[in-house]
Design an enzyme around this catalytic site. Structure first.
Site, PDB file in Angstrom:
ATOM      1  CG  MET A   1      -2.050   1.001   1.057  1.00 48.44           C
ATOM      2  SD  MET A   1      -3.544   0.598   2.055  1.00 48.44           S
ATOM      3  CE  MET A   1      -2.770   1.239   3.823  1.00 48.44           C
ATOM      4  CB  CYS A   2       3.657   2.542   0.203  1.00 47.76           C
ATOM      5  SG  CYS A   2       4.638   0.958   0.109  1.00 47.76           S
ATOM      6  N   GLY A   3       2.576   5.015   1.628  1.00 50.74           N
ATOM      7  CA  GLY A   3       2.560   6.292   1.643  1.00 50.74           C
ATOM      8  C   GLY A   3       3.361   7.464   1.351  1.00 50.74           C
TER       9      GLY A   3
END
Length: 298
Positions: A1-3
């Site tokens: 997912m990661c931001g």
């Protein structure tokens, strides 16, 4: 997912607040990537000096006498400023390549995070707010910066696997998504002399852009070319010494939002990363189009 977050300042008056603003933006992305975090800050240049950010699993041992040993090896003065598991080495710019080669040859326990005139990169395993506090991001100043919170889905949770990835002077990349042809690209670039530290596909993307810019392309042109050569789904945010770029793949399945005012350009994986920025209520806010390069340069 990661931001992903990024902040490119147009207003010099905000430069003293860069770290504070960027740390607040990163804090909102913790649930998108709780495994590890990292950030790059572009600070003020020092005439004739370069920086090398290094990291070590056992910094007490690895950094002991590192500055003096490196100075002797390259025949130039080296200053070292340590921040927990990282340290920033300052040295004459014309000795930066020699210093990087010497670190690789003589100090295998020391990992190079980034090299350049103005860039500093810090990344570690841990909850993003803890990583940010550990390295004192809120107190840093500069012209622009990018950050990343990682949810590892394709490789181990390690410091080297965290973002940003830097493969060229004052250049770095953060990435949300996955490339499908990175192994083929890595093999091609290894044959051309590129060196890789990890199996992470994001490092391949960073190296690809470095290779294109080494051939004379601007960051914007390199990002344009990547649309033909990189296959997968991705959002890239890239920093250079003077530039800041954003690119989504042609499908654009990963979330992204940009905001621009007279004072800054900001990027976030979600709008909530931007809500504490000054003047955000009057900003032009939009979702970046698929397969479209957005590029700013000072």
């Amino acid at each position: 997912m990661c931001g992903i977050v990024g902040l490119f300042l147009k207003d010099k008056e905000l430069e003293k607040q860069l770290g504070q603003l960027l740390s607040s933006m990163l804090a909102t992305m913790c649930d998108r990537g709780p495994d590890s975090a990292g950030f790059a800050v572009y600070g003020a240049p020092q005439d004739g000096r370069a920086k090398i950010t290094v990291q070590a699993a056992d910094p007490d041992a690895a950094f002991a006498g590192l500055d003096s040993a490196l100075a002797k090896r390259i025949g130039a003065d080296v200053a070292m400023h340590r921040k927990t598991t990282h340290a920033v080495l300052s040295l004459p710019a014309d000795r930066a390549v020699a210093a990087r080669d010497a670190l690789r040859a003589d100090h295998p326990a020391v990992r190079v995070m980034g090299v350049g005139d103005v860039i500093e990169i810090y990344k570690e395993v841990g909850y993003p707010t803890d990583v940010v506090q550990r390295f004192g991001l809120a107190g840093m100043t500069g012209t622009h910066g990018i950050g990343h919170t990682r949810m590892a889905t394709e490789s181990a949770v390690t410091t080297l696997g965290a973002h940003p990835f830097s493969t060229g002077a004052d250049q770095c990349l953060v990435h949300n998504g996955s490339l499908s042809n990175h192994n083929n690209l890595r093999r091609d670039m290894v044959r051309e002399g590129m060196r890789f530290e990890t199996e992470n596909d994001s490092e391949v993307a960073a190296a690809y852009l470095t290779a294109q810019m080494d051939k004379g392309l601007s960051l914007g042109a390199a990002l344009e070319k990547s649309l033909d050569d990189l296959d997968g789904f991705y959002t890239f945010v890239v920093g250079t010494k003077t530039g800041f770029g954003v690119l989504r793949d042609p499908i654009a399945c990963k979330p992204a939002v940009l905001a621009e005012t007279d004072q800054y350009v900001a990027f976030g994986s979600e709008y909530r990363a931007l809500v504490n920025l000054p003047g955000i209520e009057a900003a032009r806010v939009w979702e970046p189009e698929p397969a479209t390069v957005y590029f700013w340069e000072r």
